[in-house]
Design a protein around this motif. Structure first.
Motif, PDB file in Angstrom:
ATOM      1  N   TRP A 222      35.506  42.518  34.757  1.00 33.53           N
ATOM      2  CA  TRP A 222      36.368  43.697  34.622  1.00 33.53           C
ATOM      3  C   TRP A 222      37.768  43.310  34.155  1.00 33.53           C
ATOM      4  CZ3 TRP A 222      40.694  44.950  37.828  1.00 33.53           C
ATOM      5  CH2 TRP A 222      41.272  46.192  37.542  1.00 33.53           C
ATOM      6  N   MET A 223      38.290  42.217  34.711  1.00 37.03           N
ATOM      7  CA  MET A 223      39.674  41.845  34.411  1.00 37.03           C
ATOM      8  C   MET A 223      39.862  41.332  32.988  1.00 37.03           C
ATOM      9  SD  MET A 223      41.653  40.342  37.693  1.00 37.03           S
ATOM     10  CE  MET A 223      40.837  38.761  37.624  1.00 37.03           C
ATOM     11  N   LYS A 224      38.801  40.841  32.356  1.00 39.41           N
ATOM     12  CA  LYS A 224      38.925  40.330  30.989  1.00 39.41           C
ATOM     13  C   LYS A 224      39.503  41.373  30.036  1.00 39.41           C
ATOM     14  CE  LYS A 224      35.423  36.681  30.800  1.00 39.41           C
ATOM     15  NZ  LYS A 224      34.140  36.244  30.194  1.00 39.41           N
ATOM     16  N   GLU A 225      39.267  42.638  30.359  1.00 38.94           N
ATOM     17  CA  GLU A 225      39.757  43.709  29.499  1.00 38.94           C
ATOM     18  C   GLU A 225      41.260  43.938  29.641  1.00 38.94           C
ATOM     19  OE1 GLU A 225      37.565  47.247  30.290  1.00 38.94           O
ATOM     20  OE2 GLU A 225      35.655  46.196  30.475  1.00 38.94           O
ATOM     21  N   HIS A 226      41.853  43.386  30.706  1.00 40.28           N
ATOM     22  CA  HIS A 226      43.236  43.746  31.024  1.00 40.28           C
ATOM     23  C   HIS A 226      44.207  42.574  31.099  1.00 40.28           C
ATOM     24  CE1 HIS A 226      41.358  47.566  31.965  1.00 40.28           C
ATOM     25  NE2 HIS A 226      40.617  46.997  32.897  1.00 40.28           N
ATOM     26  N   VAL A 227      43.713  41.340  31.002  1.00 39.95           N
ATOM     27  CA  VAL A 227      44.593  40.182  31.176  1.00 39.95           C
ATOM     28  C   VAL A 227      44.407  39.184  30.041  1.00 39.95           C
ATOM     29  CG1 VAL A 227      44.628  40.405  33.684  1.00 39.95           C
ATOM     30  CG2 VAL A 227      42.901  38.942  32.601  1.00 39.95           C
ATOM     31  N   SER A 228      45.287  38.213  29.986  1.00 39.50           N
ATOM     32  CA  SER A 228      45.223  37.184  28.952  1.00 39.50           C
ATOM     33  C   SER A 228      44.032  36.260  29.185  1.00 39.50           C
ATOM     34  CB  SER A 228      46.511  36.366  28.957  1.00 39.50           C
ATOM     35  OG  SER A 228      47.633  37.197  28.727  1.00 39.50           O
ATOM     36  N   GLU A 229      43.613  35.600  28.129  1.00 38.32           N
ATOM     37  CA  GLU A 229      42.479  34.684  28.215  1.00 38.32           C
ATOM     38  C   GLU A 229      42.786  33.540  29.181  1.00 38.32           C
ATOM     39  OE1 GLU A 229      39.673  31.958  25.242  1.00 38.32           O
ATOM     40  OE2 GLU A 229      41.268  33.222  24.435  1.00 38.32           O
ATOM     41  N   GLY A 230      41.795  33.180  29.980  1.00 35.76           N
ATOM     42  CA  GLY A 230      41.958  32.084  30.935  1.00 35.76           C
ATOM     43  C   GLY A 230      42.287  32.537  32.336  1.00 35.76           C
ATOM     44  N   CYS A 231      42.630  33.807  32.515  1.00 31.37           N
ATOM     45  CA  CYS A 231      42.946  34.335  33.844  1.00 31.37           C
ATOM     46  C   CYS A 231      41.673  34.786  34.552  1.00 31.37           C
ATOM     47  CB  CYS A 231      43.916  35.508  33.757  1.00 31.37           C
ATOM     48  SG  CYS A 231      45.580  35.032  33.245  1.00 31.37           S
ATOM     49  N   SER A 232      41.624  34.568  35.840  1.00 32.07           N
ATOM     50  CA  SER A 232      40.474  34.967  36.653  1.00 32.07           C
ATOM     51  C   SER A 232      40.975  35.365  38.034  1.00 32.07           C
ATOM     52  CB  SER A 232      39.484  33.803  36.780  1.00 32.07           C
ATOM     53  OG  SER A 232      40.055  32.746  37.552  1.00 32.07           O
ATOM     54  N   MET A 233      40.068  35.732  38.918  1.00 29.92           N
ATOM     55  CA  MET A 233      40.469  36.093  40.280  1.00 29.92           C
ATOM     56  C   MET A 233      41.205  34.947  40.963  1.00 29.92           C
ATOM     57  SD  MET A 233      39.916  39.208  41.130  1.00 29.92           S
ATOM     58  CE  MET A 233      40.139  39.070  42.906  1.00 29.92           C
ATOM     59  N   HIS A 234      40.780  33.716  40.668  1.00 29.71           N
ATOM     60  CA  HIS A 234      41.438  32.569  41.305  1.00 29.71           C
ATOM     61  C   HIS A 234      42.861  32.391  40.797  1.00 29.71           C
ATOM     62  CE1 HIS A 234      41.231  29.011  43.837  1.00 29.71           C
ATOM     63  NE2 HIS A 234      41.846  28.328  42.879  1.00 29.71           N
ATOM     64  N   SER A 235      43.151  32.960  39.647  1.00 31.81           N
ATOM     65  CA  SER A 235      44.509  32.843  39.083  1.00 31.81           C
ATOM     66  C   SER A 235      45.555  33.480  39.993  1.00 31.81           C
ATOM     67  CB  SER A 235      44.566  33.504  37.701  1.00 31.81           C
ATOM     68  OG  SER A 235      43.711  32.854  36.785  1.00 31.81           O
ATOM     69  N   PHE A 236      45.135  34.435  40.823  1.00 29.77           N
ATOM     70  CA  PHE A 236      46.093  35.069  41.731  1.00 29.77           C
ATOM     71  C   PHE A 236      46.686  34.047  42.701  1.00 29.77           C
ATOM     72  CE2 PHE A 236      43.660  39.084  40.787  1.00 29.77           C
ATOM     73  CZ  PHE A 236      44.715  39.762  40.205  1.00 29.77           C
ATOM     74  N   ARG A 237      45.880  33.054  43.098  1.00 25.24           N
ATOM     75  CA  ARG A 237      46.402  32.016  43.998  1.00 25.24           C
ATOM     76  C   ARG A 237      47.439  31.156  43.274  1.00 25.24           C
ATOM     77  NH1 ARG A 237      44.818  30.631  48.790  1.00 25.24           N
ATOM     78  NH2 ARG A 237      44.757  28.356  48.596  1.00 25.24           N
ATOM     79  N   HIS A 238      47.148  30.795  42.040  1.00 30.12           N
ATOM     80  CA  HIS A 238      48.115  30.029  41.246  1.00 30.12           C
ATOM     81  C   HIS A 238      49.404  30.841  41.066  1.00 30.12           C
ATOM     82  CE1 HIS A 238      45.391  26.748  39.783  1.00 30.12           C
ATOM     83  NE2 HIS A 238      44.478  27.641  40.115  1.00 30.12           N
ATOM     84  N   SER A 239      49.234  32.127  40.771  1.00 32.43           N
ATOM     85  CA  SER A 239      50.395  32.983  40.532  1.00 32.43           C
ATOM     86  C   SER A 239      51.250  33.143  41.774  1.00 32.43           C
ATOM     87  CB  SER A 239      49.938  34.361  40.036  1.00 32.43           C
ATOM     88  OG  SER A 239      49.339  34.260  38.767  1.00 32.43           O
ATOM     89  N   MET A 240      50.599  33.310  42.938  1.00 25.47           N
ATOM     90  CA  MET A 240      51.374  33.466  44.168  1.00 25.47           C
ATOM     91  C   MET A 240      52.213  32.230  44.443  1.00 25.47           C
ATOM     92  SD  MET A 240      52.503  35.141  46.676  1.00 25.47           S
ATOM     93  CE  MET A 240      51.566  36.665  46.596  1.00 25.47           C
ATOM     94  N   ARG A 241      51.645  31.075  44.184  1.00 26.88           N
ATOM     95  CA  ARG A 241      52.420  29.852  44.397  1.00 26.88           C
ATOM     96  C   ARG A 241      53.618  29.792  43.448  1.00 26.88           C
ATOM     97  NH1 ARG A 241      50.911  25.661  47.688  1.00 26.88           N
ATOM     98  NH2 ARG A 241      52.238  23.839  47.449  1.00 26.88           N
ATOM     99  N   ASP A 242      53.382  30.161  42.191  1.00 27.71           N
ATOM    100  CA  ASP A 242      54.483  30.170  41.218  1.00 27.71           C
ATOM    101  C   ASP A 242      55.533  31.220  41.565  1.00 27.71           C
ATOM    102  OD1 ASP A 242      53.456  28.116  39.723  1.00 27.71           O
ATOM    103  OD2 ASP A 242      52.599  29.393  38.157  1.00 27.71           O
ATOM    104  N   ARG A 243      55.087  32.382  42.010  1.00 24.11           N
ATOM    105  CA  ARG A 243      56.029  33.454  42.351  1.00 24.11           C
ATOM    106  C   ARG A 243      56.903  33.048  43.524  1.00 24.11           C
ATOM    107  NH1 ARG A 243      51.878  38.222  43.227  1.00 24.11           N
ATOM    108  NH2 ARG A 243      53.726  39.500  43.649  1.00 24.11           N
ATOM    109  N   LEU A 244      56.337  32.375  44.504  1.00 31.37           N
ATOM    110  CA  LEU A 244      57.117  31.927  45.652  1.00 31.37           C
ATOM    111  C   LEU A 244      58.067  30.801  45.262  1.00 31.37           C
ATOM    112  CD1 LEU A 244      54.296  32.079  48.346  1.00 31.37           C
ATOM    113  CD2 LEU A 244      56.387  33.455  48.340  1.00 31.37           C
ATOM    114  N   ARG A 245      57.622  29.916  44.376  1.00 31.83           N
ATOM    115  CA  ARG A 245      58.523  28.869  43.881  1.00 31.83           C
ATOM    116  C   ARG A 245      59.729  29.485  43.167  1.00 31.83           C
ATOM    117  NH1 ARG A 245      53.766  26.013  41.449  1.00 31.83           N
ATOM    118  NH2 ARG A 245      53.186  24.256  42.796  1.00 31.83           N
ATOM    119  N   ALA A 246      59.466  30.548  42.409  1.00 33.83           N
ATOM    120  CA  ALA A 246      60.518  31.161  41.595  1.00 33.83           C
ATOM    121  C   ALA A 246      61.648  31.732  42.426  1.00 33.83           C
ATOM    122  CB  ALA A 246      59.921  32.252  40.705  1.00 33.83           C
ATOM    123  N   VAL A 247      61.368  32.092  43.681  1.00 30.21           N
ATOM    124  CA  VAL A 247      62.427  32.602  44.560  1.00 30.21           C
ATOM    125  C   VAL A 247      62.902  31.523  45.532  1.00 30.21           C
ATOM    126  CG1 VAL A 247      61.679  34.998  44.373  1.00 30.21           C
ATOM    127  CG2 VAL A 247      60.720  33.568  46.192  1.00 30.21           C
TER     128      VAL A 247
END
Length: 286
Positions: A222-247
């Motif tokens: 489902w998400m392939k239609e809405h996100v960039s190539e290479g993103c998956s459900m597991h990407s949310f964990r990577h993103s959360m770590r990056d988002r917390l680093r950013a602050v």
């Protein structure tokens, strides 16, 4: 393998048995069914080559070799055998076939979360819950409605604990995660449903074990239609770590929120940060 499963397999999920049977089956297919002491380093190398021929990625080979080593060591110990495990120290490219999981861009994250509100069904609640907590997909899918709890100040948090139908990856995965942003919206939607099921996501908990693989396949498609190539459900964990680093969130708080292992002996002491401290940082990124 029978000795290993009999002793180590008690109260373990069916996946534990399947992994041992599959891995040892690969050895027998490649090298034959031999006595433990008969396996040689040449056999181990032939086993490696057979796994590569099967098309296994380096990460999958690491899991298979780990299981084979564990079975071999345990069986040798139980039988009083002294041997150098030939399946130890076998070289292969651990990065072969492993694709990087891209984190979500800010635009992709907002787009997915917006679509979750638009669809407003149990699958999208699951996506929203993971998107603003960084929980592992299996952790979220295996939750009960009772795992959504209210703190003393009335705020909601998710209590991530092992269940008979869904174990956790590590002991450090047990944690309380504040619910803010889209995760809070998802929790309210889940709890508002009138249902006789104890599960937050009943469609993936109809048998003895949580079916995280089916959820992952459906949601990634489902998400392939809405996100960039290479993103998956597991990407949310990577993103959360990056988002917390950013602050500039402290690293050990990041680890506690995501259930990641924190290095250092000192981190094994105490109960960790209180919920209100974790919530402060979650609010910073949501």
């Amino acid at each position: 393998m029978g000795i290993y499963l009999q002793q180590k397999g008690k109260n373990r999920p069916a996946t534990f048995k399947r992994a041992a049977e599959r891995s040892c089956g690969y050895v027998i297919d490649a090298c034959g069914d031999k006595h433990l002491e008969a396996y040689t380093k040449a056999d181990a190398n032939a086993f490696r080559d057979a796994l590569i021929a099967r098309g296994l990625a380096g990460s999958s080979m690491t899991r298979v070799f780990g299981t084979v080593r564990a079975v071999t060591n345990f069986a040798a110990s139980e039988q009083g055998l002294t041997l150098n495990n030939p399946f130890t120290g076998v070289y292969y490219d651990r990065d072969a076939g492993v694709s990087d999981r891209a984190p979500f861009s800010v635009e992709d994250l907002k787009a997915v979360q917006s679509k979750c509100r638009e669809h407003d069904d149990d699958l999208r609640w699951l996506v929203a819950l993971v998107s603003d907590t960084g929980m592992r997909l299996a952790e979220a899918i295996g939750m009960t409605r009772g795992d959504f709890m209210q703190a003393a100040d009335g705020s909601l948090f998710a209590r991530v604990r092992p269940h008979t139908w869904r174990r956790l990856k590590t002991k450090g995965s047990e944690r309380d995660v504040p619910l803010e942003g889209e995760a809070l919206w998802a929790a309210h939607r889940i709890l508002a449903q009138k249902t006789s099921s104890e599960f937050a996501f009943p469609r993936y908990n109809k048998k003895d074990t949580t079916n995280a693989n089916a959820a992952s396949a459906a949601l990634n498609k489902w998400m392939k239609e809405h996100v960039s190539e290479g993103c998956s459900m597991h990407s949310f964990r990577h993103s959360m770590r990056d988002r917390l680093r950013a602050v500039e969130c402290p690293a050990d708080i990041v680890d506690q929120i995501g259930g990641w292992q924190t290095d250092g002996v000192g981190h094994g002491y105490g109960k960790g940060y209180p919920l209100d401290v974790l919530r402060k940082w979650i609010r910073e990124v949501t």
